[in-house]
Scaffold this active site. Structure first.
Site, PDB file in Angstrom:
ATOM      1  N   HIS A  48      26.516 -34.537 -28.366  1.00  0.00           N
ATOM      2  CA  HIS A  48      25.752 -33.654 -26.997  1.00  0.00           C
ATOM      3  C   HIS A  48      26.796 -32.603 -26.726  1.00  0.00           C
ATOM      4  CE1 HIS A  48      24.112 -32.911 -23.263  1.00  0.00           C
ATOM      5  NE2 HIS A  48      25.033 -33.656 -22.672  1.00  0.00           N
ATOM      6  N   HIS A  72      32.035 -31.209 -20.344  1.00  0.00           N
ATOM      7  CA  HIS A  72      31.601 -31.434 -19.331  1.00  0.00           C
ATOM      8  C   HIS A  72      31.043 -33.031 -18.812  1.00  0.00           C
ATOM      9  CE1 HIS A  72      27.768 -31.798 -21.793  1.00  0.00           C
ATOM     10  NE2 HIS A  72      27.074 -32.491 -20.865  1.00  0.00           N
ATOM     11  N   GLU A  76      32.583 -37.785 -16.053  1.00  0.00           N
ATOM     12  CA  GLU A  76      31.670 -38.717 -15.460  1.00  0.00           C
ATOM     13  C   GLU A  76      31.707 -40.239 -16.450  1.00  0.00           C
ATOM     14  OE1 GLU A  76      27.584 -37.240 -15.328  1.00  0.00           O
ATOM     15  OE2 GLU A  76      27.211 -38.719 -14.152  1.00  0.00           O
ATOM     16  N   ASP A  77      31.964 -39.818 -17.800  1.00  0.00           N
ATOM     17  CA  ASP A  77      31.445 -41.181 -18.761  1.00  0.00           C
ATOM     18  C   ASP A  77      32.863 -41.493 -19.270  1.00  0.00           C
ATOM     19  OD1 ASP A  77      29.007 -40.368 -18.208  1.00  0.00           O
ATOM     20  OD2 ASP A  77      28.527 -39.296 -19.792  1.00  0.00           O
ATOM     21  N   ASP A 139      23.109 -28.077 -20.424  1.00  0.00           N
ATOM     22  CA  ASP A 139      23.168 -29.365 -20.766  1.00  0.00           C
ATOM     23  C   ASP A 139      21.703 -29.916 -20.499  1.00  0.00           C
ATOM     24  OD1 ASP A 139      24.139 -32.022 -20.721  1.00  0.00           O
ATOM     25  OD2 ASP A 139      24.163 -31.931 -18.361  1.00  0.00           O
ATOM     26  N   ASP A 260      -5.964 -14.359 -23.417  1.00  0.00           N
ATOM     27  CA  ASP A 260      -4.809 -13.466 -23.736  1.00  0.00           C
ATOM     28  C   ASP A 260      -3.430 -14.572 -23.798  1.00  0.00           C
ATOM     29  OD1 ASP A 260      -5.487 -14.473 -21.172  1.00  0.00           O
ATOM     30  OD2 ASP A 260      -4.522 -12.786 -20.319  1.00  0.00           O
TER      31      ASP A 260
END
Ligand code: MN
Length: 695
Positions: A48, A72, A76-77, A139, A260
């Protein structure tokens, strides 16, 4: 998955001087940090961030942005800390990654759809470096591309709704239209699968009806322009499902009426050629009235520029044509990213203020020059949230406050009673002072107590009108009580100093022009009735003052109402202090050695911080006295000092001239009031020119 070498090659293709070591390092670092983590698809998590970095490279973003793309999700992870990132990759990258992490920590819940606009503003405001937003959108793009791996339908719908309500409008706002179109379509597919397939099917039908319609129209447009000396790149692009659906809603047309579906683009070299091409097209094909728009003269807020027109095309079918230069085309697709991305020879250094960058300048110029009412409205909106700060309650409700607002403002914003009883605050889980200024994204948890009431000092820490007026209102209601209480204590003190038992009945308040005893206390406390006249009235019964008046304890009062701290010396808890009763104001608290004390000793009031203060013992102070050079001078000042009940411990002539002596005198005194009295007495001496307390 893109390899480190492939990523570096990609970057080198547009920036030959790129810091590839940094990229390589970030690639390895993120890969290791995510380790064995897996995505919903079952592939390694690192796929990712690597993909996000690749997409950013396709937008030709600078190296710090790419590195941010790789990193990034590590804050957090994984166990990686901000400090680590800062040490290894520098503060620019650390702050970018931190910015993205903050954006994801806030949970948008679809049940509060009305908060979408606020939330969008919050995201924009939090991304004080627009690169944060670019990474966040990329992201989201990758997350949408892989959303089908998420099993839970509910979760897919939630993410899709968030995308439609927040991220797509945000992408549009900064002009990243290609990303906007793609994430909108994926979200629409997940939210309304049957509508999506119905429209897709219709598109299929139209396409199959005339395979060569697009090709032939492109050729014909190109030929007409070429005949008039313009080499244009013409292409036809099918509209997106979601945008067709929106159009159906807006114009209230059925699927069958949709014809269109192709927008034709004419891309030329210069702005002049844009208008020339427009003229050529309008003279060769019938114009459909009311559909012409000049976004070159008046660009959209997000910097989009193009000429739009609709004409009856070469095959007698209405066609939409967009005319623009190559530069305009890039901006139309990539928006802010097109301005930001690396341009050879235009090296961006990390310590530059992002506001100085040209693309921001361009954006600002457009804002300032925008002239349609709609633009101006959007414009002021943008300015407005520049002055706003977005915070959250523990339940995730968004509270918007003016910039500079503190936790106290926040408390009052929730409810007056919360403000009036707040005693503490936890911001992002940490206990901090109530006067803490709030930042975007702070989660604010106010702690209340029934025993708390507003403090007047809060007035200095609030910016909202609501908080200010609530605090004012409380002070007003409290004022009367406090002044009365102060007056009562002062009167009691005078009684006890005169050695008379205090009896309320014996106070002749009427002689002070008061119609009640309460009014009398209030006026004494406020300093409207001079203390000395009270002293004289009471002591006339017992003229020998036998003791010192009782001290007033500051802990009994709310600072800012009947008791004020002097601006000149800023006493703090534990300092030796003295009070001066100021008419209409109450007690002004000074350091006992403050230079600004006015020596109206009748107005002095003995004060202490609280009852537990040590009994003040005699202490020694030093005075600088300037006096006339006369024979009697010395004896007169020693006389004054001793008759004031103080004793001299040391005397030194610091300087002597024909006319003046400059003396340093050490004096033993009882307390702060005593100092004031001695100094006041010295000043009455005709030989003395000045007296100054040295500290
Ligand atoms: Mn991510």
């Amino acid at each position: 998955m893109i390899t480190s070498a492939e990523l570096i090659n990609l970057v080198k293709s547009y920036d030959s001087n790129a810091n590839t070591d940094m990229l390589r390092k970030a690639y390895m670092f993120a890969m290791e940090a995510h380790g064995a983590q897996k995505r919903a698809s079952g592939s390694p998590y690192f796929y990712h961030p690597a993909e996000v970095a690749r997409l950013l490279a396709e937008l030709r973003m600078d190296v710090p942005t790419l590195v941010t793309g790789l990193l990034h999700d590590v804050l957090e992870d994984t166990n990686v800390t901000f400090e680590e990132l800062e040490e290894i990759f520098g503060s620019e990258v650390a702050f970018l990654v931190d910015g993205i992490t903050k954006l994801s920590s806030v949970n948008y819940t679809s049940s509060k759809a009305h908060q979408a606009e606020n939330f969008r503003k919050f995201l924009l405001a939090t991304s004080n470096d627009i690169r944060v937003l670019v990474v966040k959108l990329v992201d989201r793009l990758h997350n949408m591309r892989t959303i089908n791996y998420i099993d839970s339908l509910e979760k897919r719908k939630k993410i899709s709704l968030e995308t439609l309500e927040i991220y797509a409008p945000l992408a549009e706002r900064i002009g990243m239209n290609v990303i906007k179109d793609e994430i909108e379509d994926i979200a629409f597919y997940n939210l309304h699968p049957s509508e999506y397939s119905a429209i897709s099917l219709r598109l299929e039908q139209i396409r199959s009806k005339d395979d060569n319609f697009v090709q032939n129209t492109v050729k014909e447009l190109q030929r007409v322009l070429h005949d008039h000396g313009i080499d244009a790149m013409v292409s036809g692009r099918e509209k997106k499902v979601y945008s067709i659906w929106k159009k159906m809603q807006k114009r209230n047309v059925s699927l069958e009426q949709i014809n269109d579906i192709i927008a034709f683009r004419v891309i030329v070299k210069t702005v002049d050629q844009c208008y020339l091409s427009l003229g050529i097209i309008h003279t060769n094909f019938q114009i459909m009235p009311g559909r012409f728009k000049d976004y070159i003269s008046i660009p959209k807020l997000n910097n989009y520029r193009s000429l739009h027109t609709t004409v009856m095309g070469p095959f007698k079918q209405g066609i939409e044509i967009q005319i623009r230069t190559e530069e305009m085309h890039r901006v139309a697709d990539e928006g802010i990213a097109a301005h930001w991305s690396y341009k050879e020879g235009n090296v961006v250094t990390s310590d530059d203020d992002p506001k100085k960058y040209n693309w921001i300048k361009g954006l600002l110029a457009i804002l300032q020059n925008s002239s349609t009412p709609e633009d101006i409205m959007n414009n002021s909106k943008l300015e407005m949230f520049d002055n706003e700060v977005f915070c959250f309650t523990p339940n995730g409700d968004l509270i918007t406050l003016p910039r500079g607002a503190t936790a106290i403002d926040f408390a009052y914003e929730i409810h007056t009673s919360i403000g009036n009883s707040c005693v503490g605050v936890r911001i992002n889980g940490k206990m901090v002072p109530l006067k803490t200024t709030l930042k975007n994204g702070d989660q604010v948890d106010i702690i209340t107590s029934t025993y708390q009431h507003p403090e007047t000092s809060w007035e200095r820490f609030v910016v909202t009108g609501k908080a200010k007026s609530c605090i004012r209102k409380f002070i007003k209601s409290q004022e009367k009580v406090e002044f009365m209480n102060l007056g009562l204590l002062l009167v009691k003190g005078i009684f006890s100093a005169a050695d008379i038992t205090f009896l309320e009945q014996s106070v002749d308040y009427k002689s002070f022009a008061c119609d009640s005893i309460g009014k009398f206390y209030h006026n004494v406390g406020r300093g409207i009735i001079p203390l000395n006249s009270v002293r004289m009235a009471i002591q006339s019964d017992a003229p020998n003052k036998s003791k010192m008046e009782d001290a007033i304890y500051l802990m009994d009062f709310t600072p800012g109402i009947a008791v004020h701290f002097a601006e000149c010396c800023h006493p703090i808890l534990g300092d030796k202090i003295i009070g001066v009763l100021i008419p209409q104001k109450g007690i002004e608290v000074h350091l006992s050695n403050c230079d600004h004390l006015s020596y109206r000793k009748n107005a002095f009031v003995r004060i202490k911080w609280n009852k537990d203060d040590e009994i003040e013992s005699p202490f020694i102070i030093r005075l600088r006295i300037v006096m006339l050079n006369r024979t009697e001078s010395f004896s007169s000042i020693t006389g004054i000092i001793s008759s004031s009940g103080a004793s001299m411990t040391n005397i030194k002539v610091d300087h002597r001239s024909i006319d003046f002596f400059d003396l340093l005198v050490d004096i033993k005194v009882n307390d702060a009031i005593h100092i004031g009295e001695v100094q006041a007495a010295l000043r009455t001496c005709s030989y003395v020119r000045s007296v100054k307390r040295l500290t």
